[in-house]
Scaffold this motif. Structure first.
Motif, PDB file in Angstrom:
ATOM      1  N   LEU A  20       0.824  -0.751   0.106  1.00 40.22           N
ATOM      2  CA  LEU A  20      -0.135  -0.101  -0.101  1.00 40.22           C
ATOM      3  C   LEU A  20       0.625   0.981   0.354  1.00 40.22           C
ATOM      4  CD1 LEU A  20      -2.459  -0.682   2.534  1.00 40.22           C
ATOM      5  CD2 LEU A  20      -2.651  -0.955   0.823  1.00 40.22           C
ATOM      6  N   LEU A  21       0.195   2.420  -0.345  1.00 38.21           N
ATOM      7  CA  LEU A  21       0.892   3.564  -0.964  1.00 38.21           C
ATOM      8  C   LEU A  21       0.320   4.862   0.527  1.00 38.21           C
ATOM      9  CD1 LEU A  21       1.379   4.570  -4.445  1.00 38.21           C
ATOM     10  CD2 LEU A  21       3.023   4.642  -2.107  1.00 38.21           C
ATOM     11  N   LEU A  22       0.338   5.467   1.191  1.00 37.88           N
ATOM     12  CA  LEU A  22      -0.505   5.884   2.910  1.00 37.88           C
ATOM     13  C   LEU A  22       0.195   7.629   2.467  1.00 37.88           C
ATOM     14  CD1 LEU A  22      -0.366   3.202   5.822  1.00 37.88           C
ATOM     15  CD2 LEU A  22      -1.576   3.302   4.167  1.00 37.88           C
ATOM     16  N   PHE A  23      -1.055   8.223   2.440  1.00 38.73           N
ATOM     17  CA  PHE A  23      -0.377   9.557   2.916  1.00 38.73           C
ATOM     18  C   PHE A  23      -0.985  10.277   3.726  1.00 38.73           C
ATOM     19  CE2 PHE A  23      -0.404  14.212   1.627  1.00 38.73           C
ATOM     20  CZ  PHE A  23       0.442  14.125   1.919  1.00 38.73           C
ATOM     21  N   ARG A  24      -0.378  10.915   4.915  1.00 39.80           N
ATOM     22  CA  ARG A  24      -1.673  11.526   6.339  1.00 39.80           C
ATOM     23  C   ARG A  24      -2.094  12.509   5.800  1.00 39.80           C
ATOM     24  NH1 ARG A  24      -0.655  10.265  12.107  1.00 39.80           N
ATOM     25  NH2 ARG A  24      -2.101  10.465  12.946  1.00 39.80           N
ATOM     26  N   LEU A  25      -2.716  13.168   5.346  1.00 45.99           N
ATOM     27  CA  LEU A  25      -3.650  14.401   5.174  1.00 45.99           C
ATOM     28  C   LEU A  25      -3.705  15.169   6.189  1.00 45.99           C
ATOM     29  CD1 LEU A  25      -6.811  13.837   2.913  1.00 45.99           C
ATOM     30  CD2 LEU A  25      -4.714  14.696   1.981  1.00 45.99           C
ATOM     31  N   SER A  26      -4.164  14.170   7.504  1.00 45.82           N
ATOM     32  CA  SER A  26      -3.746  14.967   8.934  1.00 45.82           C
ATOM     33  C   SER A  26      -3.826  14.850  10.149  1.00 45.82           C
ATOM     34  CB  SER A  26      -5.554  15.953   8.942  1.00 45.82           C
ATOM     35  OG  SER A  26      -6.493  15.310   8.647  1.00 45.82           O
ATOM     36  N   GLU A  27      -4.046  15.115  10.915  1.00 40.85           N
ATOM     37  CA  GLU A  27      -4.380  13.975  11.763  1.00 40.85           C
ATOM     38  C   GLU A  27      -4.991  12.843  12.224  1.00 40.85           C
ATOM     39  OE1 GLU A  27      -2.995  12.751  16.537  1.00 40.85           O
ATOM     40  OE2 GLU A  27      -1.992  14.488  15.023  1.00 40.85           O
ATOM     41  N   ASN A  28      -6.195  13.335  11.376  1.00 37.36           N
ATOM     42  CA  ASN A  28      -7.464  12.559  11.394  1.00 37.36           C
ATOM     43  C   ASN A  28      -7.789  11.768  10.285  1.00 37.36           C
ATOM     44  OD1 ASN A  28      -7.593  12.498  14.958  1.00 37.36           O
ATOM     45  ND2 ASN A  28      -8.984  14.198  13.964  1.00 37.36           N
ATOM     46  N   SER A  29      -6.712  12.445   9.141  1.00 39.49           N
ATOM     47  CA  SER A  29      -7.442  11.355   7.938  1.00 39.49           C
ATOM     48  C   SER A  29      -6.124  11.024   7.092  1.00 39.49           C
ATOM     49  CB  SER A  29      -7.465  12.592   7.266  1.00 39.49           C
ATOM     50  OG  SER A  29      -8.178  12.173   6.012  1.00 39.49           O
ATOM     51  N   ILE A  30      -5.971   9.445   7.075  1.00 45.98           N
ATOM     52  CA  ILE A  30      -4.935   9.112   6.061  1.00 45.98           C
ATOM     53  C   ILE A  30      -5.183   8.147   4.712  1.00 45.98           C
ATOM     54  CG2 ILE A  30      -3.458   7.198   5.879  1.00 45.98           C
ATOM     55  CD1 ILE A  30      -3.230   6.814   9.262  1.00 45.98           C
ATOM     56  N   LEU A  31      -4.896   8.578   4.125  1.00 46.13           N
ATOM     57  CA  LEU A  31      -5.530   7.418   2.509  1.00 46.13           C
ATOM     58  C   LEU A  31      -3.904   6.256   1.957  1.00 46.13           C
ATOM     59  CD1 LEU A  31      -5.211  11.238   0.095  1.00 46.13           C
ATOM     60  CD2 LEU A  31      -6.927  10.262   1.279  1.00 46.13           C
ATOM     61  N   ALA A  32      -5.184   5.405   1.158  1.00 46.47           N
ATOM     62  CA  ALA A  32      -4.371   4.451   1.143  1.00 46.47           C
ATOM     63  C   ALA A  32      -5.010   4.450  -0.511  1.00 46.47           C
ATOM     64  CB  ALA A  32      -4.672   3.133   1.805  1.00 46.47           C
ATOM     65  N   PHE A  33      -4.004   3.841  -1.144  1.00 44.62           N
ATOM     66  CA  PHE A  33      -4.041   3.277  -2.617  1.00 44.62           C
ATOM     67  C   PHE A  33      -3.344   2.032  -2.635  1.00 44.62           C
ATOM     68  CE2 PHE A  33      -4.224   7.711  -2.537  1.00 44.62           C
ATOM     69  CZ  PHE A  33      -5.707   8.329  -3.552  1.00 44.62           C
ATOM     70  N   SER A  34      -2.966   0.756  -3.737  1.00 45.82           N
ATOM     71  CA  SER A  34      -2.208   0.280  -4.217  1.00 45.82           C
ATOM     72  C   SER A  34      -1.130   1.069  -4.341  1.00 45.82           C
ATOM     73  CB  SER A  34      -3.057  -0.576  -5.304  1.00 45.82           C
ATOM     74  OG  SER A  34      -2.149  -1.735  -6.287  1.00 45.82           O
ATOM     75  N   ARG A  35      -0.124  -0.184  -4.560  1.00 49.10           N
ATOM     76  CA  ARG A  35       0.523   0.354  -4.728  1.00 49.10           C
ATOM     77  C   ARG A  35       1.068  -0.316  -6.721  1.00 49.10           C
ATOM     78  NH1 ARG A  35       6.909  -0.941  -2.651  1.00 49.10           N
ATOM     79  NH2 ARG A  35       8.263   0.248  -3.410  1.00 49.10           N
ATOM     80  N   ARG A  36       0.721  -0.799  -7.047  1.00 51.50           N
ATOM     81  CA  ARG A  36       0.773  -1.512  -8.250  1.00 51.50           C
ATOM     82  C   ARG A  36       0.573  -0.012  -9.324  1.00 51.50           C
ATOM     83  NH1 ARG A  36       1.443  -6.676  -8.670  1.00 51.50           N
ATOM     84  NH2 ARG A  36       1.286  -6.810 -10.609  1.00 51.50           N
ATOM     85  N   CYS A  37       1.095  -0.243 -10.553  1.00 49.85           N
ATOM     86  CA  CYS A  37       1.176   0.777 -11.392  1.00 49.85           C
ATOM     87  C   CYS A  37       0.372   0.743 -12.113  1.00 49.85           C
ATOM     88  CB  CYS A  37       2.110   1.679 -12.032  1.00 49.85           C
ATOM     89  SG  CYS A  37       2.122   2.590 -13.383  1.00 49.85           S
ATOM     90  N   THR A  38      -0.777   1.128 -12.674  1.00 52.96           N
ATOM     91  CA  THR A  38      -2.200   0.639 -13.317  1.00 52.96           C
ATOM     92  C   THR A  38      -1.348   0.850 -15.294  1.00 52.96           C
ATOM     93  OG1 THR A  38      -2.541   2.911 -13.588  1.00 52.96           O
ATOM     94  CG2 THR A  38      -3.624   1.979 -11.986  1.00 52.96           C
ATOM     95  N   HIS A  39      -0.370   0.626 -14.904  1.00 54.51           N
ATOM     96  CA  HIS A  39       0.134   0.754 -16.587  1.00 54.51           C
ATOM     97  C   HIS A  39       0.889  -0.317 -16.927  1.00 54.51           C
ATOM     98  CE1 HIS A  39       3.839   0.600 -19.757  1.00 54.51           C
ATOM     99  NE2 HIS A  39       2.198   1.267 -19.986  1.00 54.51           N
ATOM    100  N   ALA A  40       1.697  -1.058 -16.046  1.00 55.30           N
ATOM    101  CA  ALA A  40       2.202  -2.469 -15.912  1.00 55.30           C
ATOM    102  C   ALA A  40       2.236  -3.168 -14.913  1.00 55.30           C
ATOM    103  CB  ALA A  40       4.154  -2.259 -16.836  1.00 55.30           C
ATOM    104  N   GLY A  41       1.869  -2.769 -13.597  1.00 55.38           N
ATOM    105  CA  GLY A  41       2.093  -3.490 -12.957  1.00 55.38           C
ATOM    106  C   GLY A  41       3.666  -3.382 -11.568  1.00 55.38           C
TER     107      GLY A  41
END
Length: 92
Positions: A20-41
């Protein structure tokens, strides 16, 4: 599970199955995405200044998971994030 106090801003979290790719926007908000590029993985780099880059072909993704530079042309898979006490729970 990942403890909130161990997670400061942006990074990569590996589970047994999904990276996973994680990014903390604020104290109470974190984003999570797949770490696989949608082009070739290929595995994406951690977010830096709001952008995650694929080292294989140069695709870039913003904090909405949308590609901002090709060759990738589809969004990253986004995961639901809950912060419960001092634990980050990520689910589909």
């Amino acid at each position: 599970m990942l403890k909130v106090y161990n997670y400061m801003a942006s990074g990569i979290f590996l589970t047994g199955i999904v990276s996973l790719l994680l990014f903390r926007l604020s104290e109470n908000s974190i984003l999570a995405f797949s770490r696989r590029c949608t082009h070739a993985g290929a595995s994406l780099d951690a977010f830096n200044n709001g952008t995650s880059r694929c080292p294989s072909h140069g695709s870039e993704f913003n904090l909405s998971g949308m590609p901002t530079r090709g060759p990738a042309n589809s969004n990253l898979v986004e995961y639901k994030v809950e912060i419960i006490n001092d634990t980050i729970k990520v689910s589909k």
